[in-house]
Design a protein around this motif. Structure first.
Motif, PDB file in Angstrom:
ATOM      1  N   UNK A  30     -38.864 -53.716 -14.298  1.00 21.20           N
ATOM      2  CA  UNK A  30     -37.891 -54.256 -15.252  1.00 21.20           C
ATOM      3  C   UNK A  30     -36.762 -53.261 -15.553  1.00 21.20           C
ATOM      4  N   UNK A  31     -36.956 -52.002 -15.250  1.00 19.22           N
ATOM      5  CA  UNK A  31     -35.927 -50.984 -15.498  1.00 19.22           C
ATOM      6  C   UNK A  31     -34.878 -50.935 -14.387  1.00 19.22           C
ATOM      7  N   UNK A  32     -35.203 -51.478 -13.214  1.00 20.69           N
ATOM      8  CA  UNK A  32     -34.340 -51.315 -12.043  1.00 20.69           C
ATOM      9  C   UNK A  32     -34.535 -52.458 -11.057  1.00 20.69           C
ATOM     10  N   UNK A  33     -34.285 -53.659 -11.491  1.00 22.60           N
ATOM     11  CA  UNK A  33     -34.597 -54.873 -10.711  1.00 22.60           C
ATOM     12  C   UNK A  33     -33.985 -54.908  -9.316  1.00 22.60           C
ATOM     13  N   UNK A  34     -32.774 -54.468  -9.148  1.00 19.15           N
ATOM     14  CA  UNK A  34     -32.081 -54.600  -7.855  1.00 19.15           C
ATOM     15  C   UNK A  34     -32.009 -53.298  -7.069  1.00 19.15           C
ATOM     16  N   UNK A  35     -32.903 -52.372  -7.342  1.00 22.52           N
ATOM     17  CA  UNK A  35     -32.882 -51.068  -6.681  1.00 22.52           C
ATOM     18  C   UNK A  35     -34.116 -50.935  -5.795  1.00 22.52           C
ATOM     19  N   UNK A  36     -33.907 -50.436  -4.592  1.00 24.19           N
ATOM     20  CA  UNK A  36     -34.993 -50.243  -3.622  1.00 24.19           C
ATOM     21  C   UNK A  36     -35.477 -48.790  -3.671  1.00 24.19           C
ATOM     22  N   UNK A  37     -36.808 -48.604  -3.763  1.00 22.86           N
ATOM     23  CA  UNK A  37     -37.361 -47.261  -3.851  1.00 22.86           C
ATOM     24  C   UNK A  37     -37.006 -46.398  -2.640  1.00 22.86           C
ATOM     25  N   UNK A  38     -37.019 -46.946  -1.439  1.00 21.72           N
ATOM     26  CA  UNK A  38     -36.740 -46.135  -0.244  1.00 21.72           C
ATOM     27  C   UNK A  38     -35.375 -45.466  -0.329  1.00 21.72           C
ATOM     28  N   UNK A  39     -34.380 -46.156  -0.882  1.00 27.38           N
ATOM     29  CA  UNK A  39     -33.050 -45.564  -1.044  1.00 27.38           C
ATOM     30  C   UNK A  39     -33.073 -44.430  -2.067  1.00 27.38           C
TER      31      UNK A  39
END
Length: 186
Positions: free
Chosen positions: A27-36
């Motif tokens: 919920x803190x970073x819905x559109x962010x991918x961990x690999x990036x």
């Protein structure tokens, strides 16, 4: 080894902690991918050191936004209460030095600088509260405008009664339940 450098083992352990927190709090970073995020972290070892300092002092840092214009991930302290390892501090060195007795060991501005992070602004603090409510029992110093600081004051925030409150104190004040939250761009 540089003081602001983690061993490869420490880097791997921190990335593991950050990844787990990231995955548990989508919920803190819905559109962010961990690999990036991980790719950015692995190429910024000094920033990893700062994130480790945030973690070590109880801040539970997590990604809360991505600045597309600057191509930077923004980490904030997301601990439920003000980070335990950063409490009982005056706002800045001037406030600390003005105390006649019962001086705390440090101050928020210098601690943040030494960690390589920035104190949250009032706006950043309010944005964090929109993601989840923090500081229900504690409070956190925030960046204080120069006109207030020149008059001896400093600002802090907390969350009570379903609202974010901004208060003032003398910059020399310190309390066991007041610390500071930081932000780091990677």
């Amino acid at each position: 080894m540089n003081k602001k450098e983690l061993s490869l083992e420490q880097q791997e352990e921190l990335i593991k902690i950050l990844k787990a927190r990231f995955e548990e709090n989508m919920h803190r970073h819905k559109d962010i991918e961990w690999n990036n995020v991980q790719t950015k972290l692995e190429s910024n070892t000094e920033k990893l050191w700062s994130l480790n300092e945030m973690e070590r002092t109880g801040g539970e840092p997590d990604v809360i936004d991505f600045d597309k214009e600057l191509n930077e991930y923004i980490f904030n302290d997301c601990s439920p209460e003000s980070p335990k390892g950063r409490r009982s501090v005056c706002y800045d060195l001037e406030g600390l030095e003005s105390r006649k007795k019962y001086k705390p060991e440090n101050n928020a501005i210098d601690m943040a600088r030494d960690m390589g992070i920035e104190l949250l602004t009032e706006e950043e603090y309010r944005s964090l509260q929109e993601l989840e409510n923090v500081d229900k029992k504690t409070s956190s110093w925030v960046q204080t405008p120069s006109d207030i600081r020149e008059r001896g004051g400093a600002l802090f925030c907390d969350y009570r009664y379903g609202k974010v409150f901004v208060y003032h104190n003398g910059a020399d004040a310190y309390f066991g339940a007041r610390g500071f939250r930081g932000s780091l761009r990677v």
